[in-house]
Write a protein that holds these residues in place. Structure first.
Motif, short mmCIF file in Angstrom:
data_model
loop_
_atom_site.label_atom_id
_atom_site.label_comp_id
_atom_site.label_asym_id
_atom_site.label_seq_id
_atom_site.Cartn_x
_atom_site.Cartn_y
_atom_site.Cartn_z
N LYS A 52 0.82 -0.99 0.05
CA LYS A 52 -0.17 0.27 0.00
C LYS A 52 0.83 1.24 0.02
CE LYS A 52 -3.94 2.27 1.98
NZ LYS A 52 -5.10 2.18 2.86
N LEU A 53 0.50 2.12 -1.01
CA LEU A 53 1.53 3.35 -1.01
C LEU A 53 0.61 4.45 -1.39
CD1 LEU A 53 4.01 2.17 -3.72
CD2 LEU A 53 4.24 2.12 -1.49
N PHE A 54 1.07 5.67 -0.86
CA PHE A 54 0.29 6.83 -0.77
C PHE A 54 0.61 7.90 -1.70
CE2 PHE A 54 0.25 4.77 3.26
CZ PHE A 54 -1.09 4.55 3.56
N ALA A 55 -0.38 8.62 -2.29
CA ALA A 55 -0.19 9.57 -3.53
C ALA A 55 0.61 10.56 -3.05
CB ALA A 55 -1.56 10.16 -3.87
N GLY A 56 1.60 11.37 -3.80
CA GLY A 56 2.43 12.09 -3.60
C GLY A 56 3.76 11.98 -2.89
#
Length: 120
Positions: A52-56
């Motif tokens: 799970k990765l997060f935008a920006g």
């Protein structure tokens, strides 16, 4: 910057008793800043991971060959990255000698997929 490190020993064998998933549908979950150690065998073996990765945010994914005991040998490894809708983003082969590395900024939040494989 967040790191995702995958450490593998590449073995010249046809089967392994324990292996990571070889499809996106059953990808092995990894976490940010968590190293995973495993084996990739010869003959076209691939392993898929999801994270799970997060935008920006910018991430670096590193795939390193561990020095194996004989008769195994260090292989030339390869990384491919896919976004949450499973579309191809980028790939890398040989950033550092025979190790692969991808640095990228996530454009959307979600579960990304990492494909690992090796050549000999």
């Amino acid at each position: 910057m967040n790191l995702i490190i995958l450490l593998f020993t590449f073995l010249f064998i046809s089967q392994l008793l324990a292996d990571f998933s070889d499809t996106m549908d059953d990808a092995t979950l990894v976490k940010i800043n968590q190293a995973r150690t495993g084996y990739i065998s010869s003959g076209g073996d691939v392993d898929f991971f999801t994270i799970k990765l997060f935008a920006g945010r910018t991430y670096t994914i590193t795939l390193k060959s561990l020095t194996p005991a004989p008769p195994a040998k260090v292989f030339d490894n390869h990384l491919t990255l896919y976004n949450p809708d499973r579309s191809y983003i980028t790939e890398n082969d040989d950033t550092h000698d025979k190790n692969a590395e991808i640095t990228f900024t996530a454009t959307v939040s979600g579960f990304y997929y990492i494909k690992t494989r090796a050549f000999y």
